[in-house]
Scaffold this motif. Sequence first.
Motif, short mmCIF file in Angstrom:
data_model
loop_
_atom_site.label_atom_id
_atom_site.label_comp_id
_atom_site.label_asym_id
_atom_site.label_seq_id
_atom_site.Cartn_x
_atom_site.Cartn_y
_atom_site.Cartn_z
N VAL A 96 0.85 -1.20 0.00
CA VAL A 96 0.00 0.00 0.00
C VAL A 96 0.88 1.24 0.00
O VAL A 96 0.65 2.19 -0.76
CB VAL A 96 -0.96 0.02 1.22
N GLU A 97 1.90 1.25 0.83
CA GLU A 97 2.77 2.42 0.94
C GLU A 97 3.58 2.65 -0.34
O GLU A 97 3.97 3.78 -0.61
CB GLU A 97 3.68 2.29 2.16
N ARG A 98 3.81 1.61 -1.10
CA ARG A 98 4.50 1.73 -2.40
C ARG A 98 3.55 2.07 -3.53
O ARG A 98 3.96 2.16 -4.67
CB ARG A 98 5.21 0.43 -2.73
N GLY A 99 2.25 2.20 -3.21
CA GLY A 99 1.26 2.54 -4.22
C GLY A 99 0.78 1.36 -5.04
O GLY A 99 0.11 1.54 -6.05
N LYS A 100 1.07 0.14 -4.60
CA LYS A 100 0.67 -1.06 -5.35
C LYS A 100 -0.76 -1.49 -5.04
O LYS A 100 -1.31 -2.33 -5.72
CB LYS A 100 1.62 -2.22 -5.04
N GLU A 101 -1.34 -0.97 -3.99
CA GLU A 101 -2.72 -1.29 -3.59
C GLU A 101 -3.48 0.01 -3.43
O GLU A 101 -2.96 0.98 -2.91
CB GLU A 101 -2.75 -2.06 -2.26
N ASP A 102 -4.73 0.01 -3.87
CA ASP A 102 -5.50 1.24 -3.73
C ASP A 102 -6.83 1.05 -3.00
O ASP A 102 -7.60 1.97 -2.88
CB ASP A 102 -5.74 1.90 -5.09
#
Length: 138
Positions: A44-50
């Motif tokens: 999530v923090e890497r932007g892979k989950e929204d």
Amino acid sequence: MPTWMVVEDEQDLYDMILAMYDMLGIGGVAFATGIDAMDWIKDVERGKEDDLPELALVDIRLPDEEIDGVHVASRLRESKVLGNTAICLMTAFKFSPDDEAEIISESGADLLLYKPLPRFNELEKILRDLVKKRRKSQ
């Protein structure tokens, strides 16, 4: 559709919570181990989950002794992306009031519930109220 998270290693309870989410029209993000939950938080923090949860229901005792529910909750709370998630810890083990306060403080959780969990309608109310309270505090 809102999303709620669950971290629970007991398969029957895991399934019951996800069924409850489905009945309430809530999307579920679910993990059976602290390691899996921590990996997801990193994603999530890497932007892979929204699909960000507004609530996390986290069992304190998980199969991996290094990453228990207190660690997962603490990691959620310190996250810049997930830090405002309402967090409810669960446990079947009875703690003293002092130990409860220490667990809440260490984890950053909003609430600690004891198993067996309340009945469906009462649990729904508790969790929805927790989400509302967290939203108001932002």
